[in-house]
Design a protein around this motif. Sequence first.
Motif, PDB file in Angstrom:
ATOM      1  N   ALA A 143     -12.050  31.592  -3.246  1.00 53.21           N
ATOM      2  CA  ALA A 143     -11.145  30.852  -2.361  1.00 53.21           C
ATOM      3  C   ALA A 143     -11.732  30.793  -0.960  1.00 53.21           C
ATOM      4  CB  ALA A 143      -9.770  31.527  -2.327  1.00 53.21           C
ATOM      5  N   VAL A 144     -11.440  29.709  -0.265  1.00 50.47           N
ATOM      6  CA  VAL A 144     -11.874  29.539   1.122  1.00 50.47           C
ATOM      7  C   VAL A 144     -10.640  29.292   1.973  1.00 50.47           C
ATOM      8  CG1 VAL A 144     -13.220  28.144   2.725  1.00 50.47           C
ATOM      9  CG2 VAL A 144     -14.105  28.589   0.437  1.00 50.47           C
ATOM     10  N   VAL A 145     -10.481  30.077   3.031  1.00 51.84           N
ATOM     11  CA  VAL A 145      -9.367  29.900   3.955  1.00 51.84           C
ATOM     12  C   VAL A 145      -9.872  29.102   5.150  1.00 51.84           C
ATOM     13  CG1 VAL A 145      -7.670  31.033   5.419  1.00 51.84           C
ATOM     14  CG2 VAL A 145      -8.306  32.064   3.226  1.00 51.84           C
ATOM     15  N   LEU A 146      -9.215  27.992   5.438  1.00 48.42           N
ATOM     16  CA  LEU A 146      -9.613  27.119   6.539  1.00 48.42           C
ATOM     17  C   LEU A 146      -8.719  27.402   7.739  1.00 48.42           C
ATOM     18  CD1 LEU A 146      -9.998  23.815   4.474  1.00 48.42           C
ATOM     19  CD2 LEU A 146     -11.697  25.595   4.906  1.00 48.42           C
ATOM     20  N   ARG A 147      -9.297  27.965   8.775  1.00 43.23           N
ATOM     21  CA  ARG A 147      -8.536  28.341   9.957  1.00 43.23           C
ATOM     22  C   ARG A 147      -8.897  27.440  11.128  1.00 43.23           C
ATOM     23  NH1 ARG A 147      -6.322  33.113   8.439  1.00 43.23           N
ATOM     24  NH2 ARG A 147      -7.486  34.378   6.914  1.00 43.23           N
ATOM     25  N   GLY A 148      -7.891  27.058  11.899  1.00 46.98           N
ATOM     26  CA  GLY A 148      -8.140  26.208  13.051  1.00 46.98           C
ATOM     27  C   GLY A 148      -6.879  25.551  13.560  1.00 46.98           C
ATOM     28  N   HIS A 149      -6.028  25.095  12.644  1.00 41.44           N
ATOM     29  CA  HIS A 149      -4.770  24.473  13.061  1.00 41.44           C
ATOM     30  C   HIS A 149      -3.902  25.490  13.801  1.00 41.44           C
ATOM     31  CE1 HIS A 149      -5.000  20.467  11.425  1.00 41.44           C
ATOM     32  NE2 HIS A 149      -5.357  20.921  10.234  1.00 41.44           N
ATOM     33  N   GLU A 150      -3.160  25.011  14.773  1.00 44.80           N
ATOM     34  CA  GLU A 150      -2.325  25.873  15.605  1.00 44.80           C
ATOM     35  C   GLU A 150      -0.844  25.732  15.270  1.00 44.80           C
ATOM     36  OE1 GLU A 150      -3.391  24.689  19.518  1.00 44.80           O
ATOM     37  OE2 GLU A 150      -5.452  25.434  19.363  1.00 44.80           O
ATOM     38  N   SER A 151      -0.524  25.017  14.206  1.00 44.61           N
ATOM     39  CA  SER A 151       0.860  24.864  13.774  1.00 44.61           C
ATOM     40  C   SER A 151       0.866  24.582  12.276  1.00 44.61           C
ATOM     41  CB  SER A 151       1.538  23.726  14.554  1.00 44.61           C
ATOM     42  OG  SER A 151       2.931  23.671  14.254  1.00 44.61           O
ATOM     43  N   GLU A 152       2.042  24.292  11.721  1.00 44.03           N
ATOM     44  CA  GLU A 152       2.159  24.065  10.284  1.00 44.03           C
ATOM     45  C   GLU A 152       1.223  22.947   9.821  1.00 44.03           C
ATOM     46  OE1 GLU A 152       6.354  25.165  11.748  1.00 44.03           O
ATOM     47  OE2 GLU A 152       4.690  23.907  12.401  1.00 44.03           O
ATOM     48  N   GLY A 170       1.239  19.998  12.551  1.00 47.41           N
ATOM     49  CA  GLY A 170       2.192  19.877  13.649  1.00 47.41           C
ATOM     50  C   GLY A 170       1.580  20.106  15.009  1.00 47.41           C
ATOM     51  N   ASP A 171       0.276  20.443  15.059  1.00 45.39           N
ATOM     52  CA  ASP A 171      -0.389  20.630  16.352  1.00 45.39           C
ATOM     53  C   ASP A 171      -0.927  19.320  16.916  1.00 45.39           C
ATOM     54  OD1 ASP A 171      -2.595  20.114  14.791  1.00 45.39           O
ATOM     55  OD2 ASP A 171      -3.463  22.115  14.962  1.00 45.39           O
ATOM     56  N   GLU A 198      -0.814   7.181  28.658  1.00 43.50           N
ATOM     57  CA  GLU A 198       0.192   7.373  29.701  1.00 43.50           C
ATOM     58  C   GLU A 198      -0.482   7.397  31.066  1.00 43.50           C
ATOM     59  OE1 GLU A 198       2.646  10.785  29.200  1.00 43.50           O
ATOM     60  OE2 GLU A 198       3.741   9.984  27.478  1.00 43.50           O
ATOM     61  N   GLY A 199       0.025   6.578  31.981  1.00 44.59           N
ATOM     62  CA  GLY A 199      -0.528   6.566  33.326  1.00 44.59           C
ATOM     63  C   GLY A 199      -1.993   6.196  33.381  1.00 44.59           C
ATOM     64  N   GLY A 200      -2.409   5.336  32.434  1.00 41.01           N
ATOM     65  CA  GLY A 200      -3.788   4.899  32.430  1.00 41.01           C
ATOM     66  C   GLY A 200      -4.773   5.878  31.826  1.00 41.01           C
ATOM     67  N   GLN A 201      -4.284   6.942  31.186  1.00 37.77           N
ATOM     68  CA  GLN A 201      -5.193   7.908  30.578  1.00 37.77           C
ATOM     69  C   GLN A 201      -4.619   8.411  29.255  1.00 37.77           C
ATOM     70  OE1 GLN A 201      -5.668  11.291  33.167  1.00 37.77           O
ATOM     71  NE2 GLN A 201      -3.473  11.574  33.464  1.00 37.77           N
ATOM     72  N   ASP A 202      -5.511   8.923  28.421  1.00 39.64           N
ATOM     73  CA  ASP A 202      -5.097   9.461  27.126  1.00 39.64           C
ATOM     74  C   ASP A 202      -4.594  10.889  27.277  1.00 39.64           C
ATOM     75  OD1 ASP A 202      -5.780   7.137  25.804  1.00 39.64           O
ATOM     76  OD2 ASP A 202      -7.845   7.787  25.438  1.00 39.64           O
ATOM     77  N   VAL A 203      -3.401  11.148  26.757  1.00 36.28           N
ATOM     78  CA  VAL A 203      -2.825  12.493  26.791  1.00 36.28           C
ATOM     79  C   VAL A 203      -2.371  12.847  25.374  1.00 36.28           C
ATOM     80  CG1 VAL A 203      -2.073  12.273  29.176  1.00 36.28           C
ATOM     81  CG2 VAL A 203      -0.517  11.609  27.336  1.00 36.28           C
ATOM     82  N   PRO A 204      -2.370  14.142  25.015  1.00 36.09           N
ATOM     83  CA  PRO A 204      -1.933  14.536  23.666  1.00 36.09           C
ATOM     84  C   PRO A 204      -0.527  14.043  23.370  1.00 36.09           C
ATOM     85  CG  PRO A 204      -2.990  16.374  24.786  1.00 36.09           C
ATOM     86  CD  PRO A 204      -2.823  15.303  25.815  1.00 36.09           C
ATOM     87  N   SER A 205      -0.340  13.546  22.155  1.00 32.13           N
ATOM     88  CA  SER A 205       0.979  13.024  21.789  1.00 32.13           C
ATOM     89  C   SER A 205       1.983  14.141  21.540  1.00 32.13           C
ATOM     90  CB  SER A 205       0.862  12.165  20.523  1.00 32.13           C
ATOM     91  OG  SER A 205       0.564  12.971  19.389  1.00 32.13           O
ATOM     92  N   ASN A 206       1.484  15.338  21.181  1.00 34.89           N
ATOM     93  CA  ASN A 206       2.349  16.481  20.851  1.00 34.89           C
ATOM     94  C   ASN A 206       3.319  16.151  19.717  1.00 34.89           C
ATOM     95  OD1 ASN A 206       1.225  18.185  22.856  1.00 34.89           O
ATOM     96  ND2 ASN A 206       2.538  17.249  24.405  1.00 34.89           N
TER      97      ASN A 206
END
Length: 429
Positions: A143-152, A170-171, A198-206
């Motif tokens: 098995a390989v566990v893939l780690r990196g996501h910060e949410s579900e 969800g991140d 937003e405001g002329g620049q790219d921001v995380p959508s969250n």
Amino acid sequence: GFSHSAFTFGIESHISQSNINGALVPPAALISIIQKGLQYVEAEVSINEDGTLFDGRPIESLSLIDAVMPDVVQTRQQAYRDKLAQQHAAAAAAAAAATNQQGSAKNGENTANGEENGAHTITNNHTDLMEVDGDVEIPPNKAVVLRGHESEVFICAWNPVSDLLASGSGDSTARIWNLSENSTNGPTQLVLRHCIREGGQDVPSNKDVTSLDWNSEGTLLATGSYDGFARIWTKDGNLASTLGQHKGPIFALKWNKKGNFILSAGVDKTTIIWDAHTGEAKQQFPFHSAPALDVDWQSNNTFASCSTDMCIHVCKLGQDRPIKTFQGHTNEVNAIKWDPTGNLLASCSDDMTLKVIQVVGALGASFDSTVRLWDVDRGICIHTLTKHQEPVYSVAFSPDGRYLASGSFDKCVHIWNTQGWHCKEQPPE
């Protein structure tokens, strides 16, 4: 300010059917109740029967998801009890070794080492073998566990031609994992950040990445997000196009086999066929009376969609109304899937049924815990598969179309033989 979340919560909770006077409910009452519930569960996990803390301090905070999962809570409790028992055993062994004389100390040391080795062996048994449903033991080297996501992590999809796995979370990111490239930190990953302007620049959508699908050549990945946008990415992680016409979260999207169209379903009650090359909407289908939950292509220009309105529509590009509509589920229809021949459509629902419609047929999974077989020409259900005890959330045909798998909240997967619809099942242990 979270209108989509409020809408979804209202629909799922059937609050409109209650006699509660909302004006009497104080602001943030739900949050307060949830916080108190989390604190209660944390205390329940941390405290011994005599009221003392397991090791003198409370456990780390539980997430909301962990707190409502009995298996997680029991695992945490058992982990703390095991830890406490190990500490007591180690203290006892150390005390025995310290109080014995030289010769006895030697024997005591051997005994203590034996106890420690025994404990280590037990630990290794738990480490080397992971328990899964059905008592199947999988060693870690398989098995390989893939780690990196910060949410579900909500969804995964294999690339059809290479060892690439895409995941959505969800991140507000999707990730492409290269399983053929293994570094000391595990498989390499590309992070696809979902941003809005937003405001002329790219921001995380969250916002959650709720759906994703590879094209048949494995060169492009489409993602759908709770921010209402669909996006097309190259397999190298570069954003190729942003598709924006839905007025709310996207719940599902699929490439057609030819790879020239993408199909999406949204909370705005519509489905859209997009031109994958131009990023333009070819046609929007406003036929559902409630959020559209899933879609699946029958051919390169014909598809089926399902909704919380309990209906399934079969639609075709260029047609201004559904070519077929199926009504038979008694609750929300969660997922649909055509078999490889395009003759059977499966649907699953909150009514805990799975329905199969023959178009000769179509198939459906449902919250009524059943699976149903439909006569497409007459639009009626001719067979219902009723093994599940809880809402059915997913269905899938085998590549040869001989079997249908259905998955439910009852923790069971049933496999049905499409030649007679007999069920092969692994009874729960």
